[in-house]
Design a protein around this motif. Structure first.
Motif, short mmCIF file in Angstrom:
data_model
loop_
_atom_site.label_atom_id
_atom_site.label_comp_id
_atom_site.label_asym_id
_atom_site.label_seq_id
_atom_site.Cartn_x
_atom_site.Cartn_y
_atom_site.Cartn_z
N UNK A 132 0.62 -1.18 0.01
CA UNK A 132 0.03 -0.05 0.25
C UNK A 132 0.87 1.90 0.05
N UNK A 133 2.25 1.25 0.32
CA UNK A 133 2.91 2.00 0.74
C UNK A 133 4.22 1.77 0.39
N UNK A 134 5.21 3.17 -0.36
CA UNK A 134 6.98 2.50 0.06
C UNK A 134 7.23 2.62 1.20
N UNK A 135 8.37 1.34 1.16
CA UNK A 135 8.80 1.35 2.93
C UNK A 135 10.43 1.33 2.30
N UNK A 136 11.00 1.89 3.62
CA UNK A 136 12.24 1.91 3.93
C UNK A 136 13.51 1.21 3.87
N UNK A 137 14.67 1.12 2.84
CA UNK A 137 15.76 0.11 3.07
C UNK A 137 15.72 -0.80 4.06
N UNK A 138 15.62 -0.12 5.66
CA UNK A 138 15.68 -0.90 6.52
C UNK A 138 14.62 -1.77 6.45
N UNK A 139 13.81 -1.46 6.00
CA UNK A 139 12.73 -2.82 5.71
C UNK A 139 12.55 -3.69 5.13
N UNK A 140 13.00 -3.13 3.22
CA UNK A 140 13.24 -4.56 2.49
C UNK A 140 14.35 -5.15 2.13
N UNK A 141 14.93 -4.24 3.72
CA UNK A 141 16.59 -5.85 3.34
C UNK A 141 15.90 -7.05 5.03
N UNK A 142 14.95 -6.40 4.33
CA UNK A 142 14.42 -8.45 5.43
C UNK A 142 14.22 -9.04 4.42
N UNK A 149 23.73 -10.18 3.92
CA UNK A 149 23.51 -9.15 4.72
C UNK A 149 24.79 -8.96 5.98
N UNK A 150 25.94 -9.89 6.23
CA UNK A 150 26.54 -9.83 7.33
C UNK A 150 27.43 -9.22 6.57
N UNK A 151 28.50 -7.80 7.42
CA UNK A 151 29.16 -6.95 7.30
C UNK A 151 28.63 -5.49 6.65
N UNK A 156 26.39 3.77 5.47
CA UNK A 156 27.54 3.70 5.42
C UNK A 156 26.93 4.24 3.54
N UNK A 157 27.24 4.36 2.85
CA UNK A 157 26.90 4.81 1.77
C UNK A 157 27.29 3.80 0.33
N UNK A 158 28.37 3.10 0.72
CA UNK A 158 28.25 1.93 0.01
C UNK A 158 28.10 0.98 0.39
N UNK A 159 27.16 0.71 1.02
CA UNK A 159 26.49 -0.62 1.82
C UNK A 159 25.56 -0.45 1.69
N UNK A 160 24.85 0.96 1.77
CA UNK A 160 22.84 0.99 1.51
C UNK A 160 23.19 0.80 -0.12
N UNK A 164 20.64 -1.89 -1.82
CA UNK A 164 20.10 -1.60 -2.45
C UNK A 164 19.86 -2.94 -3.57
N UNK A 165 21.39 -3.30 -3.75
CA UNK A 165 21.33 -4.18 -5.28
C UNK A 165 20.76 -5.58 -4.82
N UNK A 166 20.78 -6.10 -3.45
CA UNK A 166 20.70 -7.07 -3.31
C UNK A 166 19.02 -7.31 -2.86
N UNK A 167 18.42 -6.52 -2.54
CA UNK A 167 16.55 -5.57 -2.99
C UNK A 167 16.35 -6.42 -4.08
N UNK A 168 16.93 -5.84 -5.12
CA UNK A 168 16.51 -5.62 -6.63
C UNK A 168 16.87 -7.17 -7.16
#
Length: 306
Positions: A132-142, A149-151, A156-160, A164-168
């Motif tokens: 129903x709505x967008x979610x933050x990256x911290x939720x999407x990585x579930x 996700x280890x490490x 930290x922008x390269x980690x984010x 994002x790559x892993x979410x896709x």
């Protein structure tokens, strides 16, 4: 074809200042080929905790690392090259924010803006999962396996960027989609940087113009003497015009015996742009029409009563 995922961190959450630019480049199978983070001095005060209606942000690097790093102009050419290189598709999570950060930081340092196309993984995530709505990256990585996700550290922008790559990656895998299939609705996810910023600027100017128009009309209403004159108000179409047009309309109203009020419920005359505006309003009004319609052309000829 390679994919580039990037993320930006800001010292205060406002556009025009960047303290990190992180990215990951991978192949079509999401194998990481390059990962890096540009840490920079934002030349702006850090304000990331105890902010009203905004979550706290805790960066990976200590503050002194940022303050002793080069500034954005030192990374400008490298960032531009990364985002505009051929045969690379660019992605981000809530990427419109990152586009704004880059554009307004360029403007702040008097550097030329540059164009690139970026795709928004946040919107993809919402639509594919039918949320129903967008979610933050911290939720999407579930949706990402724990071992992947280890490490990785939030903010930290390269980690984010890697998250994002892993979410896709797992969005496609879990829903048995290819990227091409997902991007059949590419217009939903695709942003051209310069076009997007131009539209933002136009929206900002329009908002400022609307604020001036509303103030001009409401000042006229509030400063009008309450007496026995018949009352009038304006249609929404007229209130979407420009300041000069409204000033001319107010001048014409002053030459009649009409008193301006707020809202059609309180008016005996509703001034409309033209007959089409009247027909539109008659079709949508849910309140009883107890007032008369006057077009702008008729208002000019509306004689002042003695």
């Amino acid at each position: 074809m390679k994919y580039l995922f990037f993320d930006i961190e800001s010292p205060d959450g406002n556009v025009g200042a960047i303290c990190e630019f992180g990215y990951v480049i991978c192949d079509e199978h999401f194998k990481v080929l390059d990962q890096n983070v540009f840490v920079m001095n934002p030349e702006r005060k850090f304000n990331t905790i105890n902010r009203k209606r905004r979550p706290d942000v805790h960066f990976y690097y200590p503050k002194h690392i940022y303050l002793n790093s080069p500034t954005f102009p030192n990374y400008y050419e490298r960032i531009k090259k990364l985002l505009t290189q051929p045969d690379v598709m660019v992605f981000g999570y809530s990427v419109s924010n990152d586009i704004r950060y880059i554009a307004y930081t360029c403007k702040r340092y008097l550097l030329p803006s540059f164009d690139y196309v970026a795709f928004d993984v946040q919107t993809m995530h919402k639509n594919v999962k039918k949320l129903d709505h967008i979610v933050g990256l911290d939720t999407a990585i579930n949706d990402i396996p724990v071992n992947e996700k280890q490490g990785l550290f939030m903010h930290r922008s390269d980690c984010d960027a890697k998250m994002t790559m892993l979410v896709l990656k797992y969005l496609l895998a879990n829903h048995h989609l290819t990227l091409n299939e997902l991007l059949n609705n590419g217009s939903l996810y695709r942003l051209s940087a310069l076009t997007y910023i131009k539209q933002l600027e136009e929206n900002r100017k329009n908002k400022q113009e609307r604020a001036k128009i509303q103030k001009l009309w409401f000042d006229f209403v509030n400063n009008s003497v309450i007496d026995e004159r018949k009352t009038c108000t304006l249609s929404s179409q007229i209130l979407k015009s420009d300041v000069k047009t409204l000033a001319d309309i107010i001048k014409n109203i002053k030459q009649t015996n009409l008193r301006p009020v707020r809202g059609a419920r309180n008016a005996q005359y509703l001034i409309v742009k033209d007959k089409n505006d009247e027909l539109r309003l008659r079709a949508v009004f849910t309140i009883p029409i107890t007032f008369e319609f006057i077009t702008l052309e008729e208002l000019v000829n509306f004689k002042k009563k003695n």
